[in-house]
Design a protein around this motif. Structure first.
Motif, PDB file in Angstrom:
ATOM      1  N   LYS A  69       0.831  -1.208   0.000  1.00  0.00           N
ATOM      2  CA  LYS A  69       0.000   0.000   0.000  1.00  0.00           C
ATOM      3  C   LYS A  69       0.864   1.256   0.000  1.00  0.00           C
ATOM      4  O   LYS A  69       1.985   1.251   0.486  1.00  0.00           O
ATOM      5  CB  LYS A  69      -0.936  -0.017   1.205  1.00  0.00           C
ATOM      6  N   TYR A  70       0.298   2.338  -0.531  1.00  0.00           N
ATOM      7  CA  TYR A  70       0.995   3.608  -0.640  1.00  0.00           C
ATOM      8  C   TYR A  70       0.421   4.614   0.355  1.00  0.00           C
ATOM      9  O   TYR A  70      -0.780   4.630   0.610  1.00  0.00           O
ATOM     10  CB  TYR A  70       0.856   4.175  -2.067  1.00  0.00           C
ATOM     11  N   PHE A  71       1.298   5.489   0.868  1.00  0.00           N
ATOM     12  CA  PHE A  71       0.869   6.532   1.795  1.00  0.00           C
ATOM     13  C   PHE A  71      -0.044   7.512   1.066  1.00  0.00           C
ATOM     14  O   PHE A  71       0.226   7.909  -0.068  1.00  0.00           O
ATOM     15  CB  PHE A  71       2.074   7.287   2.350  1.00  0.00           C
TER      16      PHE A  71
ATOM     17  N   GLY B 132      -3.435   7.705   5.737  1.00  0.00           N
ATOM     18  CA  GLY B 132      -3.578   6.257   5.689  1.00  0.00           C
ATOM     19  C   GLY B 132      -2.750   5.660   4.581  1.00  0.00           C
ATOM     20  O   GLY B 132      -1.876   6.309   4.004  1.00  0.00           O
ATOM     21  N   TRP B 133      -3.041   4.407   4.279  1.00  0.00           N
ATOM     22  CA  TRP B 133      -2.317   3.640   3.272  1.00  0.00           C
ATOM     23  C   TRP B 133      -3.350   3.051   2.320  1.00  0.00           C
ATOM     24  O   TRP B 133      -4.369   2.525   2.759  1.00  0.00           O
ATOM     25  CB  TRP B 133      -1.500   2.533   3.931  1.00  0.00           C
ATOM     26  N   THR B 134      -3.113   3.138   1.017  1.00  0.00           N
ATOM     27  CA  THR B 134      -4.097   2.667   0.048  1.00  0.00           C
ATOM     28  C   THR B 134      -3.455   1.864  -1.068  1.00  0.00           C
ATOM     29  O   THR B 134      -2.293   2.085  -1.415  1.00  0.00           O
ATOM     30  CB  THR B 134      -4.889   3.851  -0.551  1.00  0.00           C
ATOM     31  N   ASP B 135      -4.220   0.942  -1.610  1.00  0.00           N
ATOM     32  CA  ASP B 135      -3.820   0.280  -2.851  1.00  0.00           C
ATOM     33  C   ASP B 135      -4.051   1.267  -3.985  1.00  0.00           C
ATOM     34  O   ASP B 135      -4.825   2.218  -3.840  1.00  0.00           O
ATOM     35  CB  ASP B 135      -4.703  -0.953  -3.126  1.00  0.00           C
TER      36      ASP B 135
ATOM     37  N   GLY C  91     -10.849  -0.896  -3.860  1.00  0.00           N
ATOM     38  CA  GLY C  91     -10.791   0.301  -3.030  1.00  0.00           C
ATOM     39  C   GLY C  91     -10.230   0.058  -1.640  1.00  0.00           C
ATOM     40  O   GLY C  91     -10.460   0.850  -0.739  1.00  0.00           O
ATOM     41  N   GLY C  92      -9.497  -1.040  -1.466  1.00  0.00           N
ATOM     42  CA  GLY C  92      -8.962  -1.385  -0.151  1.00  0.00           C
ATOM     43  C   GLY C  92      -8.036  -0.323   0.400  1.00  0.00           C
ATOM     44  O   GLY C  92      -7.421   0.438  -0.333  1.00  0.00           O
TER      45      GLY C  92
END
Length: 192
Positions: A103-105, A141-144, A174-175
């Motif tokens: 995941k990316y910041f 947060g962190w997202t795909d 959308g995780g």
């Protein structure tokens, strides 16, 4: 002192989506971004009393500004809809350079375009400058990200060469992963 990695502006991207389409589509990168400004500020309301000043912090205010080369994309038109029709947008600022696992910041927020100005000089590409009025957030947060978004991000700083290997299929659901106190200072560079 521990090694500290600097953030490269060319690896921080703006993605948006109409809130009304959250169940239909993923966030889309704004094509051909030239700049992205992100400001969080807060002031104190101060009352002077006979025995001294009393201070009360105000809620943080957030403003996002971007400049991009105008284009025929769905998202460029939706940005017009936001300022003309008041459409609320999901807005993300994603740092492609900072990862936690897969995941990316990212900063996640909601708002609408409050200003959209274009320049159409004869000897240059047409450009648009937007200001977003943020009404909810920001949250860290962190997202795909989707394979399509990753390819667009990679294009900006890798060039137009062929990307070898299989494309990733992250983010289509959308995780995400919520920010925790332990995330402060966390992040690794993606493998080249």
């Amino acid at each position: 002192m521990a090694e500290v990695t600097t953030i490269e502006g060319k690896q921080v991207f703006l993605l948006v989506r109409k809130l009304s389409e959250a169940t239909k589509t993923v966030g889309q990168i704004v094509p051909f971004q030239e700049s992205l400004d992100f400001e969080i500020k807060t002031d104190d309301d101060t009352t002077t009393t006979k025995t001294g000043k009393v201070s009360k912090p105000t809620d943080p205010e957030t403003e996002v500004k971007t400049k991009f080369i105008d284009n025929f994309s769905n998202i460029a038109d939706q940005l017009y809809d936001s300022v003309l029709d008041g459409d609320i947008l999901d807005v993300w600022i994603v740092n492609y350079q900072r990862k936690k696992g897969t995941k990316y910041f990212a900063w996640s927020m909601r708002g609408k375009v409050s200003e959209d100005s274009g320049s159409n000089d004869a000897d240059d590409n047409s450009e648009r400058e937007l200001t977003f009025k943020i009404t909810a957030g920001p949250k860290r947060g962190w997202t795909d990200i989707t394979a399509e978004t990753e390819a667009a991000m990679a294009y900006v700083f890798r060039g137009i060469g062929k990307i070898e290997g299989e494309a990733k299929n992250d983010g289509t659901d959308g995780g995400g992963l919520a920010w925790t106190a332990e995330d402060a200072g966390v992040g690794t560079l993606p493998e080249a």
